[in-house]
Design an enzyme around this catalytic site. Sequence first.
Site, PDB file in Angstrom:
ATOM      1  N   HIS A  16      58.478 -41.893 -52.343  1.00  0.00           N
ATOM      2  CA  HIS A  16      58.794 -40.811 -51.397  1.00  0.00           C
ATOM      3  C   HIS A  16      60.299 -40.512 -51.311  1.00  0.00           C
ATOM      4  O   HIS A  16      60.791 -40.077 -50.269  1.00  0.00           O
ATOM      5  CB  HIS A  16      58.234 -41.110 -50.001  1.00  0.00           C
ATOM      6  CG  HIS A  16      56.736 -40.916 -49.932  1.00  0.00           C
ATOM      7  ND1 HIS A  16      56.156 -39.799 -49.395  1.00  0.00           N
ATOM      8  CD2 HIS A  16      55.719 -41.684 -50.384  1.00  0.00           C
ATOM      9  CE1 HIS A  16      54.827 -39.912 -49.492  1.00  0.00           C
ATOM     10  NE2 HIS A  16      54.538 -41.043 -50.094  1.00  0.00           N
ATOM     11  N   ASP A 153      56.338 -35.739 -59.914  1.00  0.00           N
ATOM     12  CA  ASP A 153      55.162 -35.725 -60.788  1.00  0.00           C
ATOM     13  C   ASP A 153      55.356 -34.757 -61.952  1.00  0.00           C
ATOM     14  O   ASP A 153      55.074 -35.074 -63.107  1.00  0.00           O
ATOM     15  CB  ASP A 153      53.908 -35.319 -59.992  1.00  0.00           C
ATOM     16  CG  ASP A 153      53.748 -36.137 -58.731  1.00  0.00           C
ATOM     17  OD1 ASP A 153      54.370 -37.214 -58.643  1.00  0.00           O
ATOM     18  OD2 ASP A 153      53.008 -35.703 -57.834  1.00  0.00           O
TER      19      ASP A 153
HETATM   20  C1  GLA Z   1      53.241 -37.747 -54.627  1.00  0.00           C
HETATM   21  C2  GLA Z   1      54.077 -36.473 -54.650  1.00  0.00           C
HETATM   22  C3  GLA Z   1      55.465 -36.750 -55.243  1.00  0.00           C
HETATM   23  C4  GLA Z   1      56.140 -37.936 -54.563  1.00  0.00           C
HETATM   24  C5  GLA Z   1      55.187 -39.128 -54.483  1.00  0.00           C
HETATM   25  C6  GLA Z   1      55.736 -40.255 -53.660  1.00  0.00           C
HETATM   26  O1  GLA Z   1      52.961 -38.162 -55.927  1.00  0.00           O
HETATM   27  O2  GLA Z   1      53.425 -35.475 -55.366  1.00  0.00           O
HETATM   28  O3  GLA Z   1      56.259 -35.585 -55.157  1.00  0.00           O
HETATM   29  O4  GLA Z   1      56.623 -37.578 -53.314  1.00  0.00           O
HETATM   30  O5  GLA Z   1      53.934 -38.769 -53.931  1.00  0.00           O
HETATM   31  O6  GLA Z   1      56.893 -40.783 -54.216  1.00  0.00           O
END
Ligand code: GLA
Length: 355
Positions: A16, A153
């Site tokens: 996060h 991601d």
């Molecule tokens: C999900 C979100 C990402 C990131 C992660 C936690 O995968 O899509 O953008 O915030 O959680 O690190």
Amino acid sequence: MIQVYAPGRAEVLGNHTDYNEGLVMSIAVDRGTTVKGGVRHDGKIKLVATDLGEEMILDIAEVRPQSSNEWANYVLGVYDQFIKRGLPAKGFEMEISSNLPMGAGLSSSAALEVATGLFLQQLYQTSFDKLELAKIGQAAEHYYVGVRCGLLDQISSLFGKKDHLIRIDCRTFEVRNIPIPLGTQFVIANSKVKHALVTGEYNERRESCEAAARLLGVKALRDVTPEFLEKNAAKLPVIALKRARHVVGEIDRVLQAEKALEKSEIARFGQLMWDSHQSSIENFENSCKELDLLVAAAQKVKGALGGRLSGGGFGGATLNLVETAAVESFTKKMTQAWKGTECLVSSASDGATVL
Ligand code: GLA
């Protein structure tokens, strides 16, 4: 025919941190989503989700977020971003197939967004760079899916490199690849549990982080060191303080992990992964019983160097760094720790590509 492939990702450290303009490490996994198809001249978009056995067809004038066939939102949301960037409406058909387990925290959704972005890039002959394609995927997630995610991601799916970690600075968007220590493997232990209300919990966490930054008088939690946070702890309500401790700690752990890798201190690197999970439990409260059981069991396996929740949280998978020689016994222990767990050994792989 246009055919493209985009991998899923595993978050290695820096939970996060992305939407807090922080630092994060990840890999592109060796599984992903393939889309193929081409232009249509009848003003229609036809989407076929091979693995789900579902399809939908709609008029280009009717593109909007869907409440049934929710999988289509990842594609339509990306298409919508192309239109928002001034490209003309165009019909197309696309067949989607994937070998990524859904809901395992490997970001099958970003893989589909990135694959769609590359597909439309071919269809329209545009030349958006990789960062722009990542932003297009993120915007699809914000406006068509409703998750206010960061860019981890999508960037991971696009910037993956074989046998390398991806290190992202989510303020400058500088992306670097760092070699993965020899003799180790990443093992993803998919608990297959998913706790409800993930979207709501995610957005709520983001709001707490933003509130913490505001109360501390900084642009984002990236601007806060662990020392500064503790000195100013009294300025924050309890929940915001806990959330900030997690994010600030994670950014610091990424910095420490880099140093550990430079000195080939692999045990130290692994310890930072265990610490990350502990902080998820105590501070960010985005873990769950099943993931905690998996991490606790992993800590007892000889040759397991580190393990933690990977991705948004509230279910999904743990990501573990395991000595290659111990992988077999490790996967056995994981299935015993939580019934139904499926382990996937993944090497770090190259990013999305036109086939
Ligand atoms: C999900 C979100 C990402 C990131 C992660 C936690 O995968 O899509 O953008 O915030 O959680 O690190």
